[in-house]
Design an enzyme around this catalytic site. Structure first.
Site, PDB file in Angstrom:
ATOM      1  N   LYS A 174       0.874  -1.182   0.000  1.00 27.68           N
ATOM      2  CA  LYS A 174       0.000   0.000   0.000  1.00 27.68           C
ATOM      3  C   LYS A 174       0.906   1.225   0.000  1.00 27.68           C
ATOM      4  O   LYS A 174       1.409   1.648   1.026  1.00 27.68           O
ATOM      5  CB  LYS A 174      -0.918   0.038   1.228  1.00 27.68           C
ATOM      6  CG  LYS A 174      -2.008   1.101   1.052  1.00 27.68           C
ATOM      7  CD  LYS A 174      -2.421   1.820   2.324  1.00 27.68           C
ATOM      8  CE  LYS A 174      -1.467   2.840   2.817  1.00 27.68           C
ATOM      9  NZ  LYS A 174      -1.254   4.014   1.932  1.00 27.68           N
ATOM     10  N   GLU A 249      10.415   1.802  10.179  1.00 30.88           N
ATOM     11  CA  GLU A 249      11.405   2.846   9.862  1.00 30.88           C
ATOM     12  C   GLU A 249      10.685   4.175  10.027  1.00 30.88           C
ATOM     13  O   GLU A 249       9.840   4.513   9.207  1.00 30.88           O
ATOM     14  CB  GLU A 249      11.892   2.727   8.413  1.00 30.88           C
ATOM     15  CG  GLU A 249      12.476   1.400   8.031  1.00 30.88           C
ATOM     16  CD  GLU A 249      13.813   1.129   8.679  1.00 30.88           C
ATOM     17  OE1 GLU A 249      14.415   2.064   9.245  1.00 30.88           O
ATOM     18  OE2 GLU A 249      14.262  -0.020   8.617  1.00 30.88           O
ATOM     19  N   CYS A 282      13.973  11.230   6.298  1.00 34.77           N
ATOM     20  CA  CYS A 282      13.986  10.888   7.716  1.00 34.77           C
ATOM     21  C   CYS A 282      15.396  11.002   8.294  1.00 34.77           C
ATOM     22  O   CYS A 282      15.570  11.257   9.466  1.00 34.77           O
ATOM     23  CB  CYS A 282      13.433   9.482   7.922  1.00 34.77           C
ATOM     24  SG  CYS A 282      14.063   8.317   6.726  1.00 34.77           S
ATOM     25  N   GLU A 382      10.187  16.466  14.334  1.00 33.51           N
ATOM     26  CA  GLU A 382      10.602  16.350  12.938  1.00 33.51           C
ATOM     27  C   GLU A 382       9.786  17.342  12.098  1.00 33.51           C
ATOM     28  O   GLU A 382       8.558  17.308  12.116  1.00 33.51           O
ATOM     29  CB  GLU A 382      10.360  14.918  12.450  1.00 33.51           C
ATOM     30  CG  GLU A 382      10.899  14.661  11.068  1.00 33.51           C
ATOM     31  CD  GLU A 382      10.723  13.202  10.635  1.00 33.51           C
ATOM     32  OE1 GLU A 382       9.620  12.658  10.789  1.00 33.51           O
ATOM     33  OE2 GLU A 382      11.699  12.617  10.134  1.00 33.51           O
TER      34      GLU A 382
HETATM   35  P1  NAI Z   1       2.177   8.899   7.598  1.00 36.55           P
HETATM   36  O1  NAI Z   1       3.050   8.139   8.512  1.00 36.55           O
HETATM   37  O2  NAI Z   1       0.785   9.211   8.047  1.00 36.55           O
HETATM   38  O3  NAI Z   1       2.070   8.133   6.190  1.00 36.55           O
HETATM   39  C1  NAI Z   1       3.011   7.179   5.724  1.00 36.55           C
HETATM   40  C2  NAI Z   1       2.291   5.940   5.209  1.00 36.55           C
HETATM   41  O4  NAI Z   1       1.588   5.324   6.287  1.00 36.55           O
HETATM   42  C3  NAI Z   1       1.229   6.222   4.152  1.00 36.55           C
HETATM   43  O5  NAI Z   1       1.203   5.150   3.235  1.00 36.55           O
HETATM   44  C4  NAI Z   1      -0.066   6.258   4.962  1.00 36.55           C
HETATM   45  O6  NAI Z   1      -1.192   5.972   4.185  1.00 36.55           O
HETATM   46  C5  NAI Z   1       0.207   5.170   5.973  1.00 36.55           C
HETATM   47  N1  NAI Z   1      -0.529   5.257   7.240  1.00 36.55           N
HETATM   48  C6  NAI Z   1      -0.845   6.372   7.945  1.00 36.55           C
HETATM   49  N2  NAI Z   1      -1.498   6.052   9.059  1.00 36.55           N
HETATM   50  C7  NAI Z   1      -1.601   4.694   9.097  1.00 36.55           C
HETATM   51  C8  NAI Z   1      -2.202   3.761   9.996  1.00 36.55           C
HETATM   52  N3  NAI Z   1      -2.802   4.163  11.113  1.00 36.55           N
HETATM   53  N4  NAI Z   1      -2.124   2.447   9.707  1.00 36.55           N
HETATM   54  C9  NAI Z   1      -1.496   2.025   8.586  1.00 36.55           C
HETATM   55  N5  NAI Z   1      -0.938   2.861   7.693  1.00 36.55           N
HETATM   56  C10 NAI Z   1      -0.981   4.182   7.942  1.00 36.55           C
HETATM   57  O7  NAI Z   1       2.950  10.238   7.224  1.00 36.55           O
HETATM   58  P2  NAI Z   1       2.364  11.602   6.630  1.00 36.55           P
HETATM   59  O8  NAI Z   1       1.088  11.991   7.306  1.00 36.55           O
HETATM   60  O9  NAI Z   1       2.324  11.468   5.166  1.00 36.55           O
HETATM   61  O10 NAI Z   1       3.529  12.621   7.062  1.00 36.55           O
HETATM   62  C11 NAI Z   1       3.531  13.179   8.366  1.00 36.55           C
HETATM   63  C12 NAI Z   1       4.931  13.257   8.947  1.00 36.55           C
HETATM   64  O11 NAI Z   1       5.477  11.965   9.049  1.00 36.55           O
HETATM   65  C13 NAI Z   1       5.934  14.020   8.108  1.00 36.55           C
HETATM   66  O12 NAI Z   1       5.860  15.383   8.339  1.00 36.55           O
HETATM   67  C14 NAI Z   1       7.217  13.437   8.612  1.00 36.55           C
HETATM   68  O13 NAI Z   1       7.586  14.054   9.809  1.00 36.55           O
HETATM   69  C15 NAI Z   1       6.870  11.994   8.902  1.00 36.55           C
HETATM   70  N6  NAI Z   1       7.269  11.099   7.791  1.00 36.55           N
HETATM   71  C16 NAI Z   1       8.406  10.367   7.916  1.00 36.55           C
HETATM   72  C17 NAI Z   1       8.839   9.582   6.874  1.00 36.55           C
HETATM   73  C18 NAI Z   1      10.087   8.785   6.960  1.00 36.55           C
HETATM   74  O14 NAI Z   1      10.732   8.556   5.947  1.00 36.55           O
HETATM   75  N7  NAI Z   1      10.455   8.268   8.107  1.00 36.55           N
HETATM   76  C19 NAI Z   1       8.113   9.521   5.616  1.00 36.55           C
HETATM   77  C20 NAI Z   1       6.889  10.293   5.595  1.00 36.55           C
HETATM   78  C21 NAI Z   1       6.508  11.044   6.654  1.00 36.55           C
END
Ligand code: NAI
Ligand code: MG
Length: 477
Positions: A174, A249, A282, A382
């Site tokens: 996904k 991660e 990240c 972050e």
């Molecule tokens: P997010 O963590 O909500 O989204 C990342 C993925 O997780 C997407 O595919 C989303 O659909 C999925 N997801 C979200 N909530 C979930 C749940 N409860 N169960 C299963 N899957 C879920 O990140 P978002 O809202 O796009 O970005 C918010 C913040 O997260 C950013 O500002 C950044 O600080 C951090 N982030 C960190 C990343 C990294 O590489 N470690 C990548 C993206 C965001």
């Protein structure tokens, strides 16, 4: 506008059973470029059922045949690299040059490395000379849900898909709803490479819907997730009832410790690295810690580098930084910029609002705050945008304490020409990775974090082992 309202399930592109539609936006132009299906529970169930049915066959295929399929995928990925760069650049705003090199290249690199790792991996190995007849078998975990973010789409997808395939797992990917087009292109490539139906499935959808459903699904054996710490916590809880393996991660807040004897490019390199991919990494070195004797000079340099950093649309050839991925992320960053000033940090470059001449598109001004202290929000959280914080330190001991003063532990950075100091400090930083003097880890280096940066290690042998169970068998012969 591209019609991408389909999922890839059991070797077929299918329309959604119970989903709704979602537009994908180009963050450089704010134009809607595609429509995807935001899948529902029935879509997820169909994908999991396909993966479950395909598992026994794929698990017993043997590493050689799985590696051969990955090699076919590698050829196709290389052939279609140009399309992949376009997809990534359009969906998440990476400037086309960055998309063609680092973004697409990361996917190719992880695929190549996975192939190499799998070729030399001993999937069956004796326990040891002291226990003749005891055999250790490395076997695929089972059906995996792979949930990925939008910032380095092919990097993160390939770090999961390639080792899961090599291990003999079957999977439901996904991808991030903001950046699904690159993953759909990869699904086309996997289809063309001739993997058996059901081995790889892709469903589009959001986190709260399909993401949460997959995570709690009784027929999913493992969740591999990259994204926010918030979602990582939710996933861990949802996965607990069915005792899934969970690999996370998550975010980071990397310190970049610059000692006075660092090479002369250290500050410039650190600022550029922080702004790379518009700060949406990240492992970005977002907290620059500078030895006091060179701190004022470093602030002057950082201001100049930020001032010279060009910002612009992703389709322009050049070394500019692109927009951030969405209006949501733009607003989140604006909040942090306001917090920084309100809490007393010294704004030395950039700040709130859009860069001049860029009113359309989610563009952020390259920003540097000096005199940032550990009590401030912009130190602790972050930001995920082109925002650097700077803080002076007096002693090695203080630098280590400051670097470790964070809930995160992904990558820290050290700049010094004194090797023994570098090693001393590297040992004491609480993080999964330490990069020194601008050198990246080599091919197959384990990527992952400690503390709230996660639990997993991706890449190389470690990344393959994430998708393997260990079985001990006695009297094997
Ligand atoms: P997010 O963590 O909500 O989204 C990342 C993925 O997780 C997407 O595919 C989303 O659909 C999925 N997801 C979200 N909530 C979930 C749940 N409860 N169960 C299963 N899957 C879920 O990140 P978002 O809202 O796009 O970005 C918010 C913040 O997260 C950013 O500002 C950044 O600080 C951090 N982030 C960190 C990343 C990294 O590489 N470690 C990548 C993206 C965001
Ligand atoms: Mg989200």
């Amino acid at each position: 506008m591209q019609d991408a309202t389909r999922h890839y399930i059991n070797g077929q592109w299918v329309t959604s059973i119970d989903g709704c539609e979602l537009a994908v936006e180009n963050p450089s132009t704010e134009e809607k470029i595609a429509t995807i299906s935001l899948g529902g529970a029935e879509d997820a169930d169909a994908a999991v059922a396909a993966a479950k049915a395909a598992f026994p066959g794929w698990a017993n295929t043997g590493p050689e045949a799985r590696i051969a399929a990955l090699e076919r995928l590698m050829d196709i990925y290389k052939e279609r690299a140009g399309e992949m760069a376009q997809a990534i650049s359009h969906e998440m705003g990476a400037p086309i040059a960055l998309a063609q090199t680092a973004q697409v290249g990361a996917g190719a690199g992880h695929l190549k490395n996975t192939i190499r790792t799998a070729k030399s991996f001993a999937f069956e190995r004796p326990l040891g000379d002291h226990a003749p007849g005891d055999m250790i078998l490395y076997e695929p975990v089972g059906v995996c849900a792979l949930i990925t973010p939008w910032n380095w789409p092919m990097n993160q997808v390939m770090l999961k898909v390639a080792p899961a395939l090599a291990a003999g797992c079957t999977m439901v990917l996904k991808p991030a709803e903001q950046a699904p087009l690159s993953a759909m292109l990869l699904a086309e490539m996997i289809d063309a490479a001739g993997f058996p139906p059901g081995v790889f499935n892709l469903v589009n959808g959001d986190g709260a819907g399909i993401g949460a459903h997959l995570t709690a699904h009784p027929d999913v054996d493992m969740v591999s997730f990259t994204g926010s710490t918030r979602a990582g916590v939710a996933i861990s809880k949802a996965a607990a009832d069915t005792v899934k393996r969970v690999s996370l991660e998550l975010g980071g807040k990397g310190a970049n410790i610059i000692f006075a004897d660092a090479d002369e490019k250290a500050v410039t390199r650190g600022v550029r690295h922080c702004f790379n991919n518009t700060g949406q990494s990240c492992n970005a070195p977002t907290r620059m810690l500078v030895e006091r004797s060179i701190y004022d000079a470093a602030v002057v340099t950082a201001r100049a580098v930020a001032g010279k950093t060009e910002v612009g649309p992703a389709d322009v050839e050049g070394r500019q930084i692109g927009p951030v991925v969405s209006g949501v992320q733009f607003n989140r960053i604006q909040y942090y910029l306001k917090q920084g000033t309100d809490e007393g940090a010294r704004l030395i470059a950039g700040g709130m609002g859009k860069p001049e001449g860029l009113s359309t598109g989610h563009f952020v001004r390259p920003t540097v705050f000096a005199d940032v202290t550990p009590d401030m929000t912009i130190w602790r959280e972050e930001i995920f945008g082109p925002v650097l914080t700077m803080t002076p330190f007096d002693t090695e001991e203080e630098a280590i304490a400051l670097a470790n003063d964070t809930p995160y532990g992904l990558t820290n950075y050290i700049q010094t020409t004194d090797k023994s100091c570098a090693r001393r400090v590297a040992r004491r930083l609480r993080s999964g990775m330490v990069e020194m003097n601008g050198k990246f880890g080599g091919a197959g280096t384990p990527f992952g974090g400690t503390k709230q940066s996660g639990t997993g290690r991706e890449g190389g042998v470690w990344g393959l082992e994430e998708f393997l169970e260990v079985k001990a068998v006695s009297d094997w012969g």
